[in-house]
Design a protein around this motif. Structure first.
Motif, short mmCIF file in Angstrom:
data_model
loop_
_atom_site.label_atom_id
_atom_site.label_comp_id
_atom_site.label_asym_id
_atom_site.label_seq_id
_atom_site.Cartn_x
_atom_site.Cartn_y
_atom_site.Cartn_z
N TYR A 118 10.22 -6.96 -18.49
CA TYR A 118 9.06 -8.13 -18.51
C TYR A 118 7.73 -7.37 -18.60
O TYR A 118 7.48 -6.37 -17.85
N SER A 119 6.83 -7.87 -19.62
CA SER A 119 5.66 -7.54 -19.67
C SER A 119 4.75 -8.72 -19.67
O SER A 119 4.99 -9.79 -20.04
N THR A 120 3.30 -8.39 -19.03
CA THR A 120 2.36 -9.39 -18.70
C THR A 120 1.90 -10.00 -20.14
O THR A 120 1.89 -9.06 -21.22
N THR A 121 1.56 -11.21 -20.18
CA THR A 121 0.89 -11.76 -21.42
C THR A 121 -0.50 -12.27 -21.05
O THR A 121 -1.03 -13.10 -21.77
N ILE A 122 -0.88 -12.10 -19.85
CA ILE A 122 -2.18 -12.10 -19.48
C ILE A 122 -3.31 -11.49 -19.97
O ILE A 122 -3.28 -10.49 -19.88
N PRO A 123 -4.26 -11.89 -20.98
CA PRO A 123 -5.08 -11.04 -21.70
C PRO A 123 -6.00 -10.22 -20.67
O PRO A 123 -6.41 -10.67 -19.58
N ALA A 124 -6.10 -8.99 -21.15
CA ALA A 124 -6.73 -8.10 -20.25
C ALA A 124 -8.36 -8.22 -20.08
O ALA A 124 -8.97 -9.04 -21.02
N SER A 125 -9.04 -7.46 -19.28
CA SER A 125 -10.47 -7.76 -19.02
C SER A 125 -11.24 -6.30 -19.18
O SER A 125 -12.35 -6.06 -19.43
N ASP A 126 -10.24 -5.31 -19.21
CA ASP A 126 -10.74 -3.94 -19.68
C ASP A 126 -9.79 -2.97 -20.31
O ASP A 126 -8.56 -3.63 -20.26
N ARG A 127 -9.95 -1.89 -20.30
CA ARG A 127 -8.98 -0.94 -20.80
C ARG A 127 -8.89 0.33 -19.94
O ARG A 127 -9.99 0.96 -19.53
N ARG A 128 -7.91 1.01 -20.08
CA ARG A 128 -7.55 2.28 -19.57
C ARG A 128 -6.58 3.10 -19.93
O ARG A 128 -5.58 2.59 -20.47
N VAL A 129 -6.49 4.66 -19.64
CA VAL A 129 -5.38 5.22 -20.33
C VAL A 129 -4.06 4.70 -19.60
O VAL A 129 -4.13 4.49 -18.31
N THR A 130 -3.07 4.98 -20.20
CA THR A 130 -1.54 4.63 -19.74
C THR A 130 -1.48 5.17 -18.49
O THR A 130 -2.00 6.40 -18.26
N LEU A 131 -0.97 4.53 -17.39
CA LEU A 131 -1.03 5.05 -16.15
C LEU A 131 0.05 6.31 -16.06
O LEU A 131 0.27 7.11 -15.56
N LEU A 132 1.02 6.32 -16.91
CA LEU A 132 2.13 7.28 -16.98
C LEU A 132 1.58 8.69 -17.64
O LEU A 132 2.19 9.73 -17.55
N GLN A 133 0.17 8.60 -17.93
CA GLN A 133 -0.28 9.96 -18.44
C GLN A 133 -1.25 10.23 -17.14
O GLN A 133 -1.87 11.52 -17.32
N ASP A 134 -1.03 9.81 -16.12
CA ASP A 134 -1.71 10.40 -14.84
C ASP A 134 -0.39 11.03 -14.09
O ASP A 134 0.58 10.48 -13.75
N ASN A 135 -0.63 12.39 -13.79
CA ASN A 135 0.59 13.00 -13.32
C ASN A 135 1.08 12.73 -12.01
O ASN A 135 2.42 12.51 -11.68
N THR A 136 0.16 12.04 -10.82
CA THR A 136 0.84 11.81 -9.67
C THR A 136 1.59 10.54 -9.86
O THR A 136 2.78 10.40 -9.22
N TYR A 137 1.14 9.54 -10.58
CA TYR A 137 1.68 8.38 -11.14
C TYR A 137 3.16 8.73 -11.50
O TYR A 137 4.25 8.18 -11.27
N ARG A 138 3.08 9.66 -12.63
CA ARG A 138 4.32 9.88 -13.34
C ARG A 138 5.42 10.61 -12.63
O ARG A 138 6.40 10.29 -12.74
N GLN A 139 4.98 11.36 -11.53
CA GLN A 139 5.98 12.05 -10.77
C GLN A 139 6.51 11.33 -10.00
O GLN A 139 7.69 11.48 -9.45
N THR A 140 5.83 10.22 -9.36
CA THR A 140 6.59 9.25 -8.55
C THR A 140 7.69 8.59 -9.22
O THR A 140 8.70 8.20 -8.64
N ILE A 141 7.41 8.17 -10.42
CA ILE A 141 8.36 7.57 -11.35
C ILE A 141 9.60 8.70 -11.59
O ILE A 141 10.66 8.07 -11.58
N THR A 142 9.17 9.68 -11.86
CA THR A 142 10.24 10.82 -12.03
C THR A 142 11.26 10.76 -10.96
O THR A 142 12.55 10.89 -11.23
#
Length: 609
Positions: free
Chosen positions: A567-591
């Motif tokens: 499931y993915s949100t359909t609520i319109p965003a108010s800002d933008r930022r780089v995908t979180l999975l290109q942050d290494n700490t976040y990525r390795q927690t998912i790993t």
């Protein structure tokens, strides 16, 4: 002798009330720092940093009479990149936006239809670049359930909560899925299991195409600590491999346990499941303790030279700990270093956590490995150990933006339950205490960090004691819960404290929401702390929340018999930022969500209001 006298003196000072934390004092007096010469720095094979090669991750979701379109911002994008949004076909494209989209990476097509296709074109200095991949519309299936992407699974299997890995198996820039089944598990402490169940690992492409299934055999017990595997592109060819603990058949005893025999680290090709290489796993030893302690194993990924994704293979949690670091290239595994916690210092003993975290805590461009309150430097030596004992959860992020660097939030099980360290925050670079609960606790078993109160600076930290108490110490439990601000001010207890399970960014702001799971027809709900439901109706058992596609906000992945639903949100965003999975700490927690105890990912930077 002189060192022993110093230790005794410092302990006496602590008992007399002159020091709150004797182990911290010992560390500051350089008694608990590494005593031998440091190892050389790792220089891996990579010339440039190897990372996931992601495409735009564009999705289009039918939302009533309109279509919500969302796509990734990549860290390779210039800061002023803009986007045009198209639908239709190559022969008859229709541009939907009048002005380039610059403030967000989403768009609402009020005239969208279920059979439309969408794509985006990035604009750099006003010039169009290569278009994104095209995507079809995800439409509502039925009833009140939100639209979802369906990934069909073989044989009606249902993966467990911590048993889903993601990686790009075929090099198309999209996340594919590797899961472990069946959904059974035993902890090493629960020995009587003669079922002889064997785990199977199987792989699917992002469109549900089934690739392969490997049976781990009876040499790998069906338990959370016996069967570590992770999915990652280790050699930089753009396709992920699977690193997995393997063993020969025929070594499981009649009681369902494996007490001895060979154990290996194996690398499997992600597309075929074929083993390409194996090497011995860190060996069992009497220093690990009994059966329960012998059989606790983990895997992780760390960029030890800042460029090469190195494989960390670890054994031990409650007593001794051991780790090997490898690089994988040219179909070969090369060991980079080995670490023996007992050789470093006895204070490393019993410091292991239930999840291996990774972050560059000393800001030198190379990752450190967080094994609880014992942190390994990139060269395989001890950076610091706080001596807290075993924590059930560890989070590393910029919890308090007013302080320099990162902090770590610890949820400590037992060893410091009398001295007020059961909930604490430490400086990630040094291990020095920032604040602690300063009251006795019994087995603080769950916790989370998130911005849930925008009126308070930084991330809130909350935890709960385990009602079962501590069985080994024969200490009864309780239902105490605690909510702190980033600076350690207690401002909530009991029912004022939110759950610590699955958290995600779902609506338009940077305050995080949580998933409230209920059995029955209503399914799961996204809830805003103190404000109520944001959206409801998500079906199935939650196996992951992560930023899998679309803009930076996170998806919900659930499992039902024979199916994954995303499931993915359909609520319109108010800002933008780089995908979180290109942050290494976040990525390795998912790993590492494929093993150990689950915890929601947090990025290695402050993300809050």
């Amino acid at each position: 002798m002189r060192k022993n006298i110093c230790i005794i003196c410092l302990m006496m000072l602590a008992m007399a009330g002159r020091a709150q934390d004797p182990l911290e004092l010992l560390y500051n007096f350089e008694i608990l720092k590494p005593s031998h010469a440091p190892k050389p720095k790792v220089e891996g094979f990579a010339r440039e940093r190897i990372e996931d090669r992601l495409n735009r991750g564009i999705i289009a979701v039918a939302d009533g009479r309109q279509v919500y379109v969302s796509w990734r911002l990549l860290k390779s994008d210039p800061a002023d990149v803009a986007f045009d949004v198209y639908k239709g076909t190559d022969a008859r494209p229709v541009k939907l936006n009048r002005q380039p989209v610059t403030l967000t990476t989403d768009f609402v097509d009020k005239g969208g239809k279920k059979n439309d296709q969408y794509w985006v074109v990035p604009l750099i200095n006003g010039r169009p670049e290569a278009p994104s991949e095209k995507t079809s519309v995800i439409a509502k299936k039925s009833g009140s359930e939100p639209p979802y992407l369906s990934i069909p699974l073989q044989d009606s299997v249902v993966p467990g909560r911590r048993r889903l890995g993601i990686g790009d198996l075929n090099g198309d820039g999209k996340w594919d899925f590797v899961l472990l089944q069946p959904n059974v598990s035993k902890d090493p402490g629960n020995r009587p299991d003669s079922s002889q169940v064997t785990y199977k690992i199987e792989a699917y492409l992002n469109d549900g195409t089934f690739l392969w299934r490997n049976d781990l055999g009876d040499g790998i017990e069906p338990g959370v600590w016996y069967s570590p595997f992770i999915v990652y592109d280790f050699d930089g060819d753009g396709r992920a491999e699977i690193a997995v603990k393997t063993a020969p058949n025929g070594i499981r005893a009649a009681d369902g346990c494996v007490y001895d025999g060979e154990e290996w680290l194996s690398i499997w090709d992600g597309l075929t499941g074929r083993e390409t290489v194996r090497t011995p796993w860190p060996a069992r030893t009497w220093r690990l303790g009994n059966y329960n302690r012998q059989n606790r194993n983990q895997l992780g990924v760390a960029y030890l030279d800042g460029k090469t994704p190195c494989l960390i293979v670890e054994r031990g949690t409650y007593k001794a700990m051991f780790a090997d670091a490898y690089q994988y290239t040219g179909g070969k595994l090369t060991r980079l270093w080995s670490w023996d916690g007992d050789e470093e210092n006895p204070v490393v003993r019993s410091q292991g956590s239930h999840s291996m975290q990774v972050a560059d805590v000393d800001d030198d461009g190379r990752d450190e490995i967080i094994l609880g309150p014992a942190v390994l430097d990139d060269n395989g030596t001890l950076l610091w150990s706080a001596g807290l004992g075993h924590p059930d959860k560890v989070y590393v992020s910029d919890i308090d933006p007013s302080r320099p660097g990162l902090e770590m939030f610890f949820i400590v099980e037992a060893l410091h339950d009398k001295d007020g360290q059961g909930i604490c925050v430490r400086d990630a670079r040094t291990g020095n205490r920032v604040w602690s609960i300063n009251r006795p606790t019994v087995h603080v078993g769950s916790g989370m960090v998130a911005d849930i109160d925008p009126s308070r600076p930084g991330l809130e930290c909350f935890g709960a004691e385990d009602p079962k108490g501590h069985r080994a110490m024969q200490v009864p439990g309780n239902h105490n819960k605690y909510l702190f601000d980033a600076r350690g001010q207690l401002f909530g207890e009991g029912d004022d404290v939110p759950p610590t399970g699955d958290w995600l960014w779902w609506d338009a702001d940077k305050v995080r929401e949580y998933l409230d799971w209920r059995r029955g027809e209503d399914g799961n709900s996204v809830v805003k702390y103190g404000k109520g439901k944001v959206q409801e109706g998500f079906k199935g058992t939650v196996v992951m929340t992560a930023d899998l596609f679309g803009d930076w906000r996170e998806e919900i992945v659930t499992a039902l018999p024979g199916e994954l639903r995303i499931y993915s949100t359909t609520i319109p965003a108010s800002d933008r930022r780089v995908t979180l999975l290109q942050d290494n700490t976040y990525r390795q927690t998912i790993t590492v969500r494929t093993m150990g105890y689950q915890q929601s990912p947090v990025p290695g930077f402050y993300l809050g209001e």
